[in-house]
Design a protein around this motif. Structure first.
Motif, PDB file in Angstrom:
ATOM      1  N   THR A  94      55.581 -10.475  26.189  1.00 53.76           N
ATOM      2  CA  THR A  94      54.662 -11.413  25.967  1.00 53.76           C
ATOM      3  C   THR A  94      55.302 -12.637  25.257  1.00 53.76           C
ATOM      4  O   THR A  94      56.301 -12.605  24.530  1.00 53.76           O
ATOM      5  N   PRO A  95      54.745 -13.752  25.046  1.00 51.36           N
ATOM      6  CA  PRO A  95      55.177 -14.873  24.133  1.00 51.36           C
ATOM      7  C   PRO A  95      55.377 -14.379  22.822  1.00 51.36           C
ATOM      8  O   PRO A  95      56.441 -14.505  22.183  1.00 51.36           O
ATOM      9  N   GLU A  96      54.724 -13.357  22.226  1.00 50.47           N
ATOM     10  CA  GLU A  96      54.935 -12.871  20.711  1.00 50.47           C
ATOM     11  C   GLU A  96      56.187 -12.020  20.957  1.00 50.47           C
ATOM     12  O   GLU A  96      57.159 -12.067  20.118  1.00 50.47           O
ATOM     13  N   SER A  97      56.303 -11.263  21.953  1.00 49.04           N
ATOM     14  CA  SER A  97      57.662 -10.386  21.997  1.00 49.04           C
ATOM     15  C   SER A  97      58.760 -11.317  22.219  1.00 49.04           C
ATOM     16  O   SER A  97      59.902 -10.949  21.803  1.00 49.04           O
ATOM     17  N   GLU A  98      58.611 -12.345  23.095  1.00 51.69           N
ATOM     18  CA  GLU A  98      59.971 -12.993  23.160  1.00 51.69           C
ATOM     19  C   GLU A  98      60.163 -14.035  21.923  1.00 51.69           C
ATOM     20  O   GLU A  98      61.660 -13.722  21.489  1.00 51.69           O
ATOM     21  N   LYS A  99      59.284 -14.159  21.112  1.00 52.31           N
ATOM     22  CA  LYS A  99      59.742 -14.822  19.886  1.00 52.31           C
ATOM     23  C   LYS A  99      60.199 -13.886  18.668  1.00 52.31           C
ATOM     24  O   LYS A  99      61.235 -13.934  18.150  1.00 52.31           O
ATOM     25  N   ALA A 100      59.821 -12.654  19.079  1.00 57.32           N
ATOM     26  CA  ALA A 100      60.406 -11.300  18.068  1.00 57.32           C
ATOM     27  C   ALA A 100      61.826 -11.323  18.382  1.00 57.32           C
ATOM     28  O   ALA A 100      62.757 -10.906  17.576  1.00 57.32           O
ATOM     29  N   ALA A 101      62.177 -11.077  19.833  1.00 56.69           N
ATOM     30  CA  ALA A 101      63.112 -10.964  20.396  1.00 56.69           C
ATOM     31  C   ALA A 101      64.335 -12.079  20.054  1.00 56.69           C
ATOM     32  O   ALA A 101      65.487 -11.747  19.652  1.00 56.69           O
ATOM     33  N   LYS A 102      63.804 -13.255  19.738  1.00 59.12           N
ATOM     34  CA  LYS A 102      64.809 -14.293  19.252  1.00 59.12           C
ATOM     35  C   LYS A 102      65.227 -14.140  17.969  1.00 59.12           C
ATOM     36  O   LYS A 102      66.157 -14.605  17.516  1.00 59.12           O
ATOM     37  N   ASP A 103      64.525 -13.366  17.111  1.00 61.26           N
ATOM     38  CA  ASP A 103      64.796 -12.936  15.747  1.00 61.26           C
ATOM     39  C   ASP A 103      65.616 -11.818  15.452  1.00 61.26           C
ATOM     40  O   ASP A 103      65.820 -11.315  14.428  1.00 61.26           O
ATOM     41  N   LEU A 104      66.064 -11.067  16.465  1.00 61.79           N
ATOM     42  CA  LEU A 104      66.780  -9.814  16.485  1.00 61.79           C
ATOM     43  C   LEU A 104      68.003 -10.181  15.816  1.00 61.79           C
ATOM     44  O   LEU A 104      68.614 -11.191  15.711  1.00 61.79           O
TER      45      LEU A 104
END
Length: 139
Positions: A94-104
């Motif tokens: 989702t857009p939210e998981s994509e943003k969270a993945a960028k913060d890994l």
């Protein structure tokens, strides 16, 4: 030992590991994801051995780095990633998981987190000193 001798020993290790993990099943979602990540590392290792066997040393060096990074990420998923981080790298995307993945965390941070992972068996830690990278043992 020459390069071909090392390649033969690597093939023997590859076969021994394949036999040892044959039929291994992940027991929860975290280990399912870690097992899939290990598959990527395994494929890079196979490509690395093929490249070396064909004397394609420049691509082999690139594959070695990819294999190391894939294995380190798989270990991080299994031992150190938070549940939120785990969700951010697995479907549905989702857009939210994509943003969270960028913060890994970066690979360096992942390896540092592995050094203090609490999911390891009691009394066991992954040592990350320059002399003992990748080894396990008592703290």
């Amino acid at each position: 030992m020459d390069l071909l001798g090392l390649l033969e020993r690597s093939d023997e290790l590859h076969e021994a590991l394949a036999t040892a993990i044959d039929g291994a099943e992940a027991y929860d979602f975290r280990w399912t994801v870690a097992q899939l990540a290990c598959t990527v590392a395994w494929q890079h290792a196979s490509g690395l051995r093929l490249a070396i066997g064909q004397q394609l040393l420049a691509p082999a060096v690139g594959l070695l780095r990819l294999q190391y990074e894939a294995f380190a990420r798989a270990a991080w998923v299994g031992y150190a990633a938070s549940d939120e981080e785990l969700r951010s790298i697995t479907p549905p995307f989702t857009p939210e998981s994509e943003k969270a993945a960028k913060d890994l965390p970066t690979l360096t941070k992942m390896v540092e987190q592995l050094a203090s992972a609490r999911r390891l068996a009691p009394g066991r830690r992954i040592r990350c000193s320059p002399r003992s990278r990748g080894q396990t043992g008592a703290p």
